[in-house]
Design a protein around this motif. Structure first.
Motif, PDB file in Angstrom:
ATOM      1  N   ALA A 143     -18.204  39.573  23.617  1.00 59.54           N
ATOM      2  CA  ALA A 143     -18.052  40.915  23.022  1.00 59.54           C
ATOM      3  C   ALA A 143     -16.653  41.439  23.359  1.00 59.54           C
ATOM      4  CB  ALA A 143     -19.149  41.861  23.487  1.00 59.54           C
ATOM      5  N   ASP A 155     -17.126  37.632  19.489  1.00 58.38           N
ATOM      6  CA  ASP A 155     -17.567  38.968  19.075  1.00 58.38           C
ATOM      7  C   ASP A 155     -18.277  38.822  17.727  1.00 58.38           C
ATOM      8  OD1 ASP A 155     -16.571  41.970  20.177  1.00 58.38           O
ATOM      9  OD2 ASP A 155     -17.322  41.956  18.114  1.00 58.38           O
ATOM     10  N   LEU A 182     -12.453  43.396  14.454  1.00 57.94           N
ATOM     11  CA  LEU A 182     -11.935  43.496  15.829  1.00 57.94           C
ATOM     12  C   LEU A 182     -11.309  42.163  16.240  1.00 57.94           C
ATOM     13  CD1 LEU A 182     -14.806  45.502  17.606  1.00 57.94           C
ATOM     14  CD2 LEU A 182     -12.735  46.366  16.556  1.00 57.94           C
ATOM     15  N   THR A 185     -17.318  43.350  28.978  1.00 58.27           N
ATOM     16  CA  THR A 185     -16.968  44.704  29.410  1.00 58.27           C
ATOM     17  C   THR A 185     -17.367  45.737  28.364  1.00 58.27           C
ATOM     18  OG1 THR A 185     -14.716  44.374  28.532  1.00 58.27           O
ATOM     19  CG2 THR A 185     -15.027  43.989  30.872  1.00 58.27           C
TER      20      THR A 185
HETATM   21  C1  LIG Z   1     -17.047  49.078  23.160  1.00 56.08           C
HETATM   22  S1  LIG Z   1     -16.590  47.531  22.494  1.00 56.08           S
HETATM   23  C2  LIG Z   1     -15.909  46.728  23.932  1.00 56.08           C
HETATM   24  C3  LIG Z   1     -14.905  45.668  23.590  1.00 56.08           C
HETATM   25  C4  LIG Z   1     -14.202  45.012  24.758  1.00 56.08           C
HETATM   26  N1  LIG Z   1     -15.117  44.221  25.558  1.00 56.08           N
HETATM   27  C5  LIG Z   1     -13.461  46.026  25.597  1.00 56.08           C
HETATM   28  O1  LIG Z   1     -13.775  46.160  26.792  1.00 56.08           O
HETATM   29  O2  LIG Z   1     -12.555  46.669  25.074  1.00 56.08           O
HETATM   30  C6  LIG Z   1     -18.138  46.738  22.248  1.00 56.08           C
HETATM   31  C7  LIG Z   1     -18.016  45.377  21.598  1.00 56.08           C
HETATM   32  O3  LIG Z   1     -19.289  44.735  21.593  1.00 56.08           O
HETATM   33  C8  LIG Z   1     -19.339  43.953  20.399  1.00 56.08           C
HETATM   34  N2  LIG Z   1     -20.738  43.585  20.184  1.00 56.08           N
HETATM   35  C9  LIG Z   1     -21.804  44.405  20.008  1.00 56.08           C
HETATM   36  N3  LIG Z   1     -22.937  43.679  19.838  1.00 56.08           N
HETATM   37  C10 LIG Z   1     -22.586  42.367  19.948  1.00 56.08           C
HETATM   38  C11 LIG Z   1     -23.296  41.128  19.872  1.00 56.08           C
HETATM   39  N4  LIG Z   1     -24.610  41.093  19.672  1.00 56.08           N
HETATM   40  N5  LIG Z   1     -22.600  39.978  20.017  1.00 56.08           N
HETATM   41  C12 LIG Z   1     -21.266  39.998  20.222  1.00 56.08           C
HETATM   42  N6  LIG Z   1     -20.537  41.129  20.305  1.00 56.08           N
HETATM   43  C13 LIG Z   1     -21.183  42.306  20.166  1.00 56.08           C
HETATM   44  C14 LIG Z   1     -18.736  44.891  19.363  1.00 56.08           C
HETATM   45  O4  LIG Z   1     -18.378  44.249  18.164  1.00 56.08           O
HETATM   46  C15 LIG Z   1     -17.538  45.426  20.148  1.00 56.08           C
HETATM   47  O5  LIG Z   1     -16.417  44.611  20.036  1.00 56.08           O
END
Ligand SMILES: C[S@@+](CC[C@H](N)C(=O)[O-])C[C@H]1O[C@@H](n2cnc3c(N)ncnc32)[C@H](O)[C@@H]1O
Length: 293
Positions: A81, A108, A113, A161
């Protein structure tokens, strides 16, 4: 949305704090007590509440000062993610060393993104560091053979994160991530924490924030990483608290009820930047870790 995400103040401040905490994390030390993690970080009068890249460990003394850091040149690292790579792209300088090959992978579900992630990765890819990204729903049954072949038993560390509270099926995701770890590898979950989730509030009385953040309880994370996913040396604990300027929608969905109440009664300090109103609030961050045996 994807481009705006990268400019948000609290997101950027947290990406610095998350990266610093991960790099400096000592898996051999006891976790912080509630009192030790309570002091509020951040200087609200400064941009990014005072955090800059200078707060990251100094490169030349990093290995000497943090000999037990899991993050080292030659490692295989997954940022699950990973979003736009705000945390991922701060790591390569610490992982590059002549003669060693470091592999960084970002996964992700959001292609927009990841396209920003890929643009940023270009300037960090070198002979020593490879960075690849994949759009995957890692629970998709059809993808399982491909995922196992590519990532099964591969990573020395997996980080995730500020994302677990978005993932309803985080227990199954954790089990899958545990399969991607190499023997001895570590999983690090870093996310917002709302202390109200530990109170036994009946579902019908729980506010939006408890409903949204309810999965991220200390015991539930310990059980998810431990008995459910088979990791050892598991621990979950609040790691730090930081003051951040957050919009009302964030506060409604993440913050403790006493903070939501203060916002509603007009008792929170606020600022208006180009029409965007934000409020100064305490944010708690939890880290859950576990090791593949
Ligand atoms: C708040 S962002 C955080 C991004 C990064 N880790 C950071 O710290 O900046 C949440 C991320 O979770 C990803 N996400 C949500 N559900 C997910 C899933 N089931 N599998 C992979 N990524 C996911 C979203 O696309 C997004 O990029």
């Amino acid at each position: 949305m994807a481009t705006k995400y990268d400019t948000l103040e609290p997101v950027n401040a947290l990406s610095i704090l998350s990266t610093k905490t991960l790099l400096e994390f000592d898996v051999n030390k006891p976790r912080k007590t509630t009192e030790e993690s309570a002091p509020l970080l951040g200087n609200p009068s400064k941009p990014l509440v005072g955090f800059t890249l200078d707060d990251l460990p100094e490169l030349t003394t990093f290995r000497e000062k943090f000999p037990d850091s899991v993050f080292r040149p030659g490692m295989k690292l997954l940022d699950f993610a990973c979003g736009t790579g705000l945390v991922t792209m701060k790591l390569p300088p610490y992982l590059a060393e002549k003669g060693k090959t470091t592999e960084i992978v970002g996964i992700d579900i959001n292609p927009k993104l990841l396209s920003i992630f890929n643009d940023k990765a270009e300037k960090h890819i070198s002979e020593e560091v490879s960075i690849k990204s994949y759009i995957y729903d890692i629970l998709d049954p059809e993808l399982q053979p491909e995922l196992s072949a590519k990532f099964g038993g591969k990573f020395d560390a997996i980080i995730c994160t500020i994302s677990y509270h978005h993932i309803d099926s985080y227990r199954e995701v954790t089990k899958k991530l545990a399969e991607f770890l190499a023997p001895g590898g570590w999983l690090f979950i870093v996310d917002f924490y709302n202390e109200d989730v530990e109170k036994d509030i009946p579902a019908e009385k729980a506010g939006n924030a408890v409903r949204h953040m309810g999965g991220l309880k200390v015991d539930a994370l310990n059980e998810t990483l431990g008995s459910f996913s088979g990791l050892t040396n598991v621990s979950a604990a609040r790691e730090f608290c930081v003051k951040l300027w957050q919009p009302d929608i964030f506060i409604e969905n993440h913050s403790r009820q006493d903070i939501v109440d203060k916002m509603k009664s007009g008792d929170l300090e606020s600022k208006n930047v180009n029409g965007d109103i934000t409020y100064l609030v305490d944010n708690s961050i939890i880290i859950a870790v576990g090791q593949k045996s």
